[in-house]
Motif scaffolding. Structure first.
Motif, PDB file in Angstrom:
ATOM      1  N   ALA A  71       0.835  -1.208   0.000  1.00 19.63           N
ATOM      2  CA  ALA A  71       0.000   0.000   0.000  1.00 19.63           C
ATOM      3  C   ALA A  71       0.869   1.257   0.000  1.00 19.63           C
ATOM      4  CB  ALA A  71      -0.922  -0.008   1.214  1.00 19.63           C
ATOM      5  N   ALA A  72       1.949   1.248   0.787  1.00 21.59           N
ATOM      6  CA  ALA A  72       2.839   2.412   0.839  1.00 21.59           C
ATOM      7  C   ALA A  72       3.514   2.637  -0.512  1.00 21.59           C
ATOM      8  CB  ALA A  72       3.886   2.224   1.932  1.00 21.59           C
ATOM      9  N   LEU A  73       3.985   1.555  -1.130  1.00 17.21           N
ATOM     10  CA  LEU A  73       4.619   1.699  -2.441  1.00 17.21           C
ATOM     11  C   LEU A  73       3.621   2.173  -3.491  1.00 17.21           C
ATOM     12  CD1 LEU A  73       6.955  -1.439  -2.507  1.00 17.21           C
ATOM     13  CD2 LEU A  73       7.609   0.958  -2.231  1.00 17.21           C
ATOM     14  N   ALA A 132       1.643   6.481  -7.004  1.00 17.79           N
ATOM     15  CA  ALA A 132       0.522   7.318  -7.445  1.00 17.79           C
ATOM     16  C   ALA A 132       0.835   8.800  -7.225  1.00 17.79           C
ATOM     17  CB  ALA A 132      -0.751   6.927  -6.696  1.00 17.79           C
ATOM     18  N   SER A 133       1.431   9.130  -6.095  1.00 19.78           N
ATOM     19  CA  SER A 133       1.786  10.530  -5.822  1.00 19.78           C
ATOM     20  C   SER A 133       2.811  11.041  -6.823  1.00 19.78           C
ATOM     21  CB  SER A 133       2.354  10.672  -4.403  1.00 19.78           C
ATOM     22  OG  SER A 133       1.373  10.338  -3.468  1.00 19.78           O
ATOM     23  N   THR A 134       3.792  10.226  -7.126  1.00 13.45           N
ATOM     24  CA  THR A 134       4.819  10.612  -8.093  1.00 13.45           C
ATOM     25  C   THR A 134       4.210  10.812  -9.474  1.00 13.45           C
ATOM     26  OG1 THR A 134       6.473   9.387  -6.839  1.00 13.45           O
ATOM     27  CG2 THR A 134       7.024   9.921  -9.108  1.00 13.45           C
ATOM     28  N   ILE A 168       2.271  14.449 -13.833  1.00 14.90           N
ATOM     29  CA  ILE A 168       1.190  14.903 -14.731  1.00 14.90           C
ATOM     30  C   ILE A 168       0.921  16.383 -14.509  1.00 14.90           C
ATOM     31  CG2 ILE A 168      -1.295  14.677 -15.162  1.00 14.90           C
ATOM     32  CD1 ILE A 168      -0.924  11.648 -14.666  1.00 14.90           C
ATOM     33  N   GLU A 169       0.928  16.839 -13.262  1.00 18.41           N
ATOM     34  CA  GLU A 169       0.711  18.264 -12.979  1.00 18.41           C
ATOM     35  C   GLU A 169       1.827  19.117 -13.558  1.00 18.41           C
ATOM     36  OE1 GLU A 169       0.231  18.638  -8.760  1.00 18.41           O
ATOM     37  OE2 GLU A 169      -1.737  17.685  -8.762  1.00 18.41           O
TER      38      GLU A 169
END
Length: 129
Positions: A90-92, A97-99, A104-105
């Motif tokens: 889950a942490a990975l 996902a955050s990266t 994308i932003e």
């Protein structure tokens, strides 16, 4: 049906032989370690005691597993390990996902800046005719 029974009997016999062997090995190792300890003093006695303990613990663990197998009991699941691996996954996943979201932003911001730099402003002309 008889082949299955014979196979089950062979498996039980093999398990019993392994169980007997594990107990015999633990006893032999304990005897050898105790003999060496008697000849070489207290320092070796401590080392031998540690070895006997580790060998005995291993023998007991294997014997218990063999006895459970002979009784038809399955080994328990390592729930703590399963939970730990789940949390790590889950942490990975969150980090990935955050990266990806940040990338994308950044890409969208770069495209917006590029469009602003290359934009042509067209102003309409009005004829009073």
């Amino acid at each position: 049906m008889f082949a299955r029974k014979n196979r089950a009997e062979r498996t039980a016999d093999e398990a019993w032989e392994h169980l007997s062997s594990a107990w015999a090995t633990a006893g032999d190792s304990a005897g050898r370690a105790a003999g060496r300890a008697g000849r070489k003093g207290r320092r070796l006695a401590s080392r031998a005691g540690d070895r006997v303990t580790s060998v005995t613990d291993e023998a007991v663990t294997r014997a218990s597993a063999a006895a459970d197998a002979l009784a038809g009991r399955r080994p328990s699941r390592p729930w703590l390990l399963i939970a730990g691996v789940g949390l790590l996954g889950a942490a990975l996943g969150w980090a990935a996902a955050s990266t990806a979201r940040a990338a994308i932003e950044r890409q969208a911001e770069n495209e917006e800046i590029e469009l602003a730099e290359t934009a042509v402003v067209v102003t309409p002309t009005y004829d009073d005719h």
